[in-house]
Design a protein around this motif. Structure first.
Motif, PDB file in Angstrom:
ATOM      1  N   ARG A  70       0.832  -1.208   0.000  1.00 23.89           N
ATOM      2  CA  ARG A  70       0.000   0.000   0.000  1.00 23.89           C
ATOM      3  C   ARG A  70       0.858   1.246   0.000  1.00 23.89           C
ATOM      4  N   LYS A  71       0.272   2.343  -0.479  1.00 24.93           N
ATOM      5  CA  LYS A  71       0.992   3.620  -0.469  1.00 24.93           C
ATOM      6  C   LYS A  71       0.036   4.726  -0.050  1.00 24.93           C
ATOM      7  N   LEU A  72       0.509   5.627   0.807  1.00 23.61           N
ATOM      8  CA  LEU A  72      -0.266   6.805   1.189  1.00 23.61           C
ATOM      9  C   LEU A  72       0.534   8.047   0.855  1.00 23.61           C
ATOM     10  N   VAL A  73      -0.164   9.113   0.436  1.00 20.51           N
ATOM     11  CA  VAL A  73       0.527  10.365   0.131  1.00 20.51           C
ATOM     12  C   VAL A  73      -0.050  11.463   1.022  1.00 20.51           C
ATOM     13  N   ALA A  74       0.840  12.168   1.725  1.00 22.55           N
ATOM     14  CA  ALA A  74       0.405  13.235   2.638  1.00 22.55           C
ATOM     15  C   ALA A  74       0.215  14.544   1.886  1.00 22.55           C
ATOM     16  N   GLY A  75      -0.423  15.496   2.544  1.00 19.26           N
ATOM     17  CA  GLY A  75      -0.663  16.813   1.952  1.00 19.26           C
ATOM     18  C   GLY A  75       0.635  17.497   1.545  1.00 19.26           C
ATOM     19  N   ASP A  76       1.718  17.243   2.275  1.00 20.10           N
ATOM     20  CA  ASP A  76       2.994  17.899   1.947  1.00 20.10           C
ATOM     21  C   ASP A  76       3.837  17.081   0.960  1.00 20.10           C
ATOM     22  N   ILE A 286      12.925  17.556  17.848  1.00 19.79           N
ATOM     23  CA  ILE A 286      11.857  16.941  17.054  1.00 19.79           C
ATOM     24  C   ILE A 286      10.536  17.079  17.793  1.00 19.79           C
ATOM     25  N   PRO A 287       9.557  17.738  17.201  1.00 20.57           N
ATOM     26  CA  PRO A 287       8.251  17.830  17.868  1.00 20.57           C
ATOM     27  C   PRO A 287       7.627  16.438  17.982  1.00 20.57           C
ATOM     28  N   TYR A 288       6.994  16.168  19.122  1.00 19.45           N
ATOM     29  CA  TYR A 288       6.345  14.874  19.330  1.00 19.45           C
ATOM     30  C   TYR A 288       5.118  14.751  18.440  1.00 19.45           C
ATOM     31  N   ASN A 289       4.976  13.596  17.805  1.00 17.45           N
ATOM     32  CA  ASN A 289       3.786  13.301  16.992  1.00 17.45           C
ATOM     33  C   ASN A 289       3.065  12.114  17.609  1.00 17.45           C
ATOM     34  N   GLN A 319      11.760  20.228  10.837  1.00 15.15           N
ATOM     35  CA  GLN A 319      10.477  20.426  10.163  1.00 15.15           C
ATOM     36  C   GLN A 319       9.865  19.050   9.973  1.00 15.15           C
ATOM     37  N   GLU A 320       8.819  18.724  10.703  1.00 13.00           N
ATOM     38  CA  GLU A 320       8.227  17.391  10.589  1.00 13.00           C
ATOM     39  C   GLU A 320       7.358  17.282   9.347  1.00 13.00           C
ATOM     40  N   LYS A 321       7.433  16.130   8.712  1.00 11.75           N
ATOM     41  CA  LYS A 321       6.644  15.916   7.492  1.00 11.75           C
ATOM     42  C   LYS A 321       5.800  14.662   7.624  1.00 11.75           C
ATOM     43  N   GLY A 322       4.677  14.668   6.936  1.00 17.83           N
ATOM     44  CA  GLY A 322       3.866  13.464   6.825  1.00 17.83           C
ATOM     45  C   GLY A 322       3.073  13.091   8.068  1.00 17.83           C
ATOM     46  N   ALA A 323       2.898  14.048   9.032  1.00 18.25           N
ATOM     47  CA  ALA A 323       2.191  13.686  10.269  1.00 18.25           C
ATOM     48  C   ALA A 323       0.735  13.303   9.998  1.00 18.25           C
ATOM     49  N   ASP A 324       0.130  13.874   8.911  1.00 18.89           N
ATOM     50  CA  ASP A 324      -1.277  13.574   8.635  1.00 18.89           C
ATOM     51  C   ASP A 324      -1.498  12.164   8.092  1.00 18.89           C
ATOM     52  N   ILE A 325      -0.417  11.469   7.696  1.00 20.03           N
ATOM     53  CA  ILE A 325      -0.568  10.056   7.296  1.00 20.03           C
ATOM     54  C   ILE A 325       0.240   9.157   8.242  1.00 20.03           C
TER      55      ILE A 325
END
Ligand code: SF4
Length: 338
Positions: A70-76, A286-289, A319-325
């Protein structure tokens, strides 16, 4: 079951050929056929004599390159891929986009035995360590998805230094000039602090970069957040890191995940500054996710950075990336339920 040819470095192939009574000089052509030309049939390895192919076929298997399920793509633009390796062992890898210099984040294990309380992978426990070929398969998937892959980090699922033999082989396979020839200097391996491997790296000829996850300066707090502290206390880890930096004239990347109200107090930054004083390198905050998606960022994050800079520590906010997925640091849990 026969051993898998994809798991072998070029040196391993040469040794295997010698063992089979064949010339080790064919190892380069065999390696190139598998890792650059994508051969998936041991009977048909381009530029490899038929006799050698037959000998290898008696001793090894060459299964097709595993592909993501499977593959998911985040908003960024961050892409997360889920693999399900043999024995129902899930593992995720992530492509972090940046103009002209994308980064691939690979997993070294399916799950993780370290049990860090802030990490989604840690809640899974360890399913199993991944083979060199499974690590390489993640790289190939990221290479296909990335616009321009320039760096590689072992910061996905698992503690790479608890699967060091296989991670080391994967690094050698990926950097081999007969294969993808990906520079070791663009590979970073992150550990929560496995001292024997840091010591091994100090004397090794690998050119990879080292990152160490600090988690907390206070030993009691760290032991609660990252149980590895009880085996390898951070003070001793950092002594090994100082040795590593001194002997190799290398920099280290120190990482500190900021957990709001837990390890982001002024007393934490003060202890941290003393603990890492003089270590050549930089500190990434690193901000906690939280496991499921983006969460509240520590309101102290900027202040925490200022306190460290004032204490003389070179400090950056990642700069954290992909937190929404759920593809950001600490979120990989093979859920893919977004
Ligand atoms: S932070 Fe790293 S070492 Fe700790 S549980 Fe998660 S994957 Fe394992």
């Amino acid at each position: 079951m026969k051993p898998e040819l994809r798991d072998l470095t070029r040196e391993d192939i040469a040794a295997a050929l010698t063992g089979l009574g064949e010339k080790p000089g064919n190892a380069g052509a065999v390696f190139m056929a598998v890792h650059r030309r994508g051969a998936a049939d041991l009977a048909l390895l381009p530029n490899v004599p038929e006799r050698v192919c037959r000998a290898l076929g008696r001793a090894f298997s060459l299964r097709p390159l595993p592909l993501p399920e499977r593959k998911l793509v985040a908003g960024d633009g961050t892409k997360k891929m889920l693999f399900r390796f043999a024995g129902d062992a899930p593992a995720e890898c992530v492509v972090l986009p940046a103009k002209g210099r994308d980064t691939a984040c690979l997993s070294s294990q399916s799950g993780c035995s370290c049990g860090c309380s802030f990490c989604a992978t840690g809640t899974l426990g360890l399913k199993r360590s991944l083979t060199p070929g499974e690590i390489v398969a993640q790289f190939e998937a990221c290479r296909t998805e990335a616009a321009d892959l320039k760096s590689l980090v072992f910061m996905g699922m698992g503690e790479p230094f608890l699967n060091w033999e296989n991670v080391r082989k994967a690094i050698k396979i990926l950097s081999d000039s007969r294969g993808r020839h990906f520079p070791q200097a663009k590979m970073t391996v992150s550990t929560v602090g496995v001292i024997p491997v840091i010591e091994e790296l100090t004397g090794s000829d690998l050119q990879i970069r080292l990152a160490v996850s600090l988690v907390a300066a206070d030993p009691e707090l760290r032991a609660r957040l990252a149980p590895m502290e009880k085996v390898y206390p951070l003070k001793r880890v950092l002594a090994a890191v100082r040795e590593y930096c001194g002997a190799r004239k290398a920099l280290v990347m120190l990482e500190y995940i900021l957990l709001p109200g837990v390890n982001d107090r002024p007393s934490d930054s003060a202890k941290l500054a003393v603990l890492i004083q003089g270590i050549p390198g930089r500190l990434n905050l690193i901000p906690y996710n939280p496991p499921g998606g983006p969460g509240p960022v520590s309101p102290r994050i900027k202040e925490f950075q200022r306190e460290l800079i004032a204490a003389g520590v070179i400090t950056y906010l990642r700069q954290e990336k992909g937190a929404d997925i759920a593809a950001a640091c600490g979120q990989l849990a093979a859920g893919m339920d977004k």
